[in-house]
Design an enzyme around this catalytic site. Structure first.
Site, PDB file in Angstrom:
ATOM      1  N   HIS A 266       0.878  -1.274  -0.116  1.00 30.18           N
ATOM      2  CA  HIS A 266      -0.133   0.011   0.043  1.00 30.18           C
ATOM      3  C   HIS A 266       0.714   1.157  -0.032  1.00 30.18           C
ATOM      4  O   HIS A 266       0.513   2.308  -0.785  1.00 30.18           O
ATOM      5  CB  HIS A 266      -1.241   0.047   1.272  1.00 30.18           C
ATOM      6  CG  HIS A 266      -1.991  -1.019   1.163  1.00 30.18           C
ATOM      7  ND1 HIS A 266      -1.961  -2.290   1.333  1.00 30.18           N
ATOM      8  CD2 HIS A 266      -3.474  -0.926   0.543  1.00 30.18           C
ATOM      9  CE1 HIS A 266      -2.944  -2.929   1.114  1.00 30.18           C
ATOM     10  NE2 HIS A 266      -4.014  -2.085   0.726  1.00 30.18           N
ATOM     11  N   HIS A 372      -6.145  -2.270   8.750  1.00 26.80           N
ATOM     12  CA  HIS A 372      -5.988  -1.901   7.264  1.00 26.80           C
ATOM     13  C   HIS A 372      -5.495  -0.397   6.823  1.00 26.80           C
ATOM     14  O   HIS A 372      -6.144   0.150   6.341  1.00 26.80           O
ATOM     15  CB  HIS A 372      -7.211  -2.238   6.383  1.00 26.80           C
ATOM     16  CG  HIS A 372      -6.985  -2.508   5.109  1.00 26.80           C
ATOM     17  ND1 HIS A 372      -6.915  -3.889   4.458  1.00 26.80           N
ATOM     18  CD2 HIS A 372      -6.534  -1.665   4.063  1.00 26.80           C
ATOM     19  CE1 HIS A 372      -6.221  -3.478   2.985  1.00 26.80           C
ATOM     20  NE2 HIS A 372      -6.290  -2.418   2.938  1.00 26.80           N
ATOM     21  N   HIS A 452      -9.410   5.479   1.051  1.00 32.41           N
ATOM     22  CA  HIS A 452      -8.005   5.245   0.927  1.00 32.41           C
ATOM     23  C   HIS A 452      -7.388   6.586   0.721  1.00 32.41           C
ATOM     24  O   HIS A 452      -7.919   7.522   0.114  1.00 32.41           O
ATOM     25  CB  HIS A 452      -7.996   4.560  -0.576  1.00 32.41           C
ATOM     26  CG  HIS A 452      -7.989   3.052  -0.413  1.00 32.41           C
ATOM     27  ND1 HIS A 452      -9.007   2.134  -0.125  1.00 32.41           N
ATOM     28  CD2 HIS A 452      -6.851   1.946  -0.540  1.00 32.41           C
ATOM     29  CE1 HIS A 452      -8.796   1.096   0.008  1.00 32.41           C
ATOM     30  NE2 HIS A 452      -7.596   0.918  -0.376  1.00 32.41           N
TER      31      HIS A 452
END
Length: 601
Positions: A266, A372, A452
């Site tokens: 990520h 996450h 995100h």
């Protein structure tokens, strides 16, 4: 006799070196490439480092040149690319770097330079190979394709780096593929890195076969989170390490993660002090109940550019891994990269999450994917990091002292010391009335949900966040088509602990068409005072009423990513390019604006 023969050979070699036997000197060149009769510099090396097939270097053949400018000419209907090349860069690359060639095409490019006080120019031609980004039974095209919807002339020179996440039949050879195994190493896939121009042509891509090896623990894993360094080079994370490469494909360095860490994905971003922030996981982590687990996507590490560990942020100790407010509302069919149509529309109960197997699955407690974290940024003003925690539906600022400074998200589930850190929404200077599920009355303000990327805009003193929109108001809507995603900009007053929404795009303009359940990005661009957004997984479940009847052999797995760029403050995009996938469930991940002049200076 033997000595006389050696003496004769020595004399012959000496004569040849003096030019008397020039044919001997010529033969000594062997197979060395030679320039043509009308090539004023040296020979051309295609793809000099094997990592970037649409690049080349024009060698110098001992010429000393300066003030170099390169133009790669456009094919019919295309866009030319022009950039200056720094004098030191030419020495660094061993010649003039050529970036932006078309694939499978007889390219023309012009080099202009100064030599011996005179300005010179030459046009070259070069044929390039076709694109090969990996193939599998899921492919219907060799690479993603771009459909250009709109380009304002002021943005015509834009180059957009995009990357896709997908597996092919060569990847996954080392994946444990065991649902009971801890950690996230099951994620592996062929790297899909490419650069589009505003005509929709691919002008650069990364060779997946030289930068990734699914049979090698250190070189397997998804290539994700590409960012540009202060020197204009690329950095990204990939499984068990991170890589540092020039635009021309020269691998500057490859680093393993520090010993106790694993599963980098990520985000890998260079910060103002020159170090790297990387989102990773911990090996052999002892929980408070005594169980030893591998953690999942909940560690932030700072390393220097040599890979040496500098500092760590253990979110299991900083935050609350038992908070389940957002986790209870997630659509289990799409939990980041976990695309499982058999779980479509399903939300997990508290009991299910507490008792589910360990590993990369959404759930509470260390050893599951409770946090996450999908982006990390740095604020040099107060030496803090800013994280986007998808599974907490929260953007959080944390100091170097490992204390939470503020939380941008719905208040439900934030208890104790965290409750006082939740920002209060305002509009026109007045506090808004909001429920603990984040629903605010009589306002356009909204929080971000399973978001995100959360980045500070230093030039504006604001923050940009991509609001994916799953689990909005901590629930699932009556119909899947009621979902939407947004690019959002917030202004945060840290003294008064308030947050104000000052810009959004996507809710009304795109609606369900732009709904991206996973991935995506929004980022401010200072050079044009603009916002670049990438709705990376829009269309993942089709546009015809959700994904209730989706089967694995349906072509509705063809994802359409929507890339837009706005002049600052406007909601009508100056650029819109739809990028269509090349394989079943090949999902767009992120995009970046690439400026060749900055990367080849």
């Amino acid at each position: 006799m033997f000595a006389k023969k050696l003496l004769g050979i020595a004399i012959l070699c000496s004569i040849g070196s003096m030019g008397i036997a020039s044919d001997v000197n010529a033969s000594a060149l062997g197979m060395k490439p030679k320039t043509g009769p009308n090539e004023p510099l040296g020979y051309i090396i295609h793809n000099p480092y094997e990592n970037a097939p649409l690049t080349a270097v024009v060698t110098l053949n001992n010429h000393e040149i300066s003030d170099v400018t390169v133009t790669v000419h456009a094919k019919k209907g295309g866009v030319p690319i022009t950039y200056p090349v720094g004098d030191v860069r030419i020495i660094d690359e061993g010649g003039v770097p050529i970036f932006g060639l078309y694939a499978g095409y007889m390219n023309k490019f012009t080099i202009k330079w100064t030599e011996d006080g005179k300005r010179k120019s030459h046009e070259y031609k070069m044929l390039t190979p076709d694109i090969d980004m990996g193939f599998s039974q899921k492919n219907w095209a060799k690479a993603p394709t771009a459909e250009v919807i709109k380009v304002d002339p002021k943005f015509k020179d834009r180059l957009y780096f995009v990357n896709w996440t997908t597996a092919d039949s060569k990847t996954g050879l080392m994946m444990h593929n065991n649902p009971d195994a801890p950690g996230a190493f099951s994620w592996d896939g062929v790297p899909g890195y490419m650069i589009f121009d505003t005509a929709g042509d691919i002008r650069w891509y990364m060779n997946p076969y030289t930068t990734h090896d699914s049979k090698d623990y250190e070189n397997a894993g998804y290539a994700m989170g590409m960012n540009v360094t202060d020197k204009g080079n690329m950095v990204w994370v990939q499984g068990q390490g991170w890589k540092h490469m020039t635009l021309m494909g020269r691998m500057i360095s490859e680093h393993s993660l520090p010993g106790l860490y694993s599963d980098a994905s990520h985000e890998g971003i260079q910060i103002e002090n020159g170090n790297m922030l990387i989102r990773a996981a911990r090996k052999d982590y002892k929980r408070s109940d005594g169980m030893v687990v591998n953690t999942v996507r909940d560690q932030i590490i700072e390393v220097d550019m040599n890979g040496q560990l500098v500092d760590t942020w253990d979110l299991n100790k900083i935050l609350d891994p038992m908070r389940d407010a957002a986790l209870l509302s997630l659509d289990a069919g799409a939990v980041c990269l976990n695309i499982d149509i058999n779980q479509k529309g399903h939300t997990s109960s508290a009991e299910e999450m507490a008792n589910s197997h360990l590993g990369d699955i959404h759930g509470v407690m260390t050893g599951r994917n409770w946090a996450h974290v999908n982006s990390v940024d740095y604020d040099p003003v107060d030496d803090s990091i800013i994280i986007s925690s998808r599974h907490q539906s929260a953007v959080i600022k944390i100091g170097r002292d490992k204390k939470v400074k503020w939380i941008l998200g719905a208040s439900r589930g934030w208890t104790g010391e965290f409750a006082d850190k939740v920002l209060k929404p305002i509009e026109d200077g007045k506090l808004l009335k909001c429920s603990d599920a984040g629903k605010c009355e009589d306002t356009s303000f909204d929080y971000t949900w399973t978001q995100h990327t959360a980045y500070k805009v230093d030039e504006k003193g604001t923050y940009t966040v991509f609001d994916n929109g799953d689990g909005r108001f901590l629930e699932q809507p009556a119909l899947p088509t009621m979902k939407y995603s947004r690019s959002v900009e917030y202004k945060i007053d840290e003294d008064n602990m308030t947050v104000e929404q000052i810009w959004e795009y996507g809710k009304d303009e795109l609606g369900y068409e732009g709904y991206s359940p996973v991935t995506s990005i929004v980022k401010y661009q200072a050079d044009k005072n603009s916002m670049m957004s990438y709705f990376a997984s829009s269309g993942l479940y089709g546009l015809g009423g959700g994904y209730g009847n989706l089967k694995m052999d349906d072509t509705t797995g063809k994802v359409k990513s929507i890339l837009v760029e706005h002049e600052y403050g406007k909601t009508e995009p100056a650029v819109r390019i739809d990028i269509h996938s090349h394989a079943m469930f090949a999902t767009g991940y992120r995009a970046q604006v690439i400026r060749a002049a900055d990367m080849l200076k």
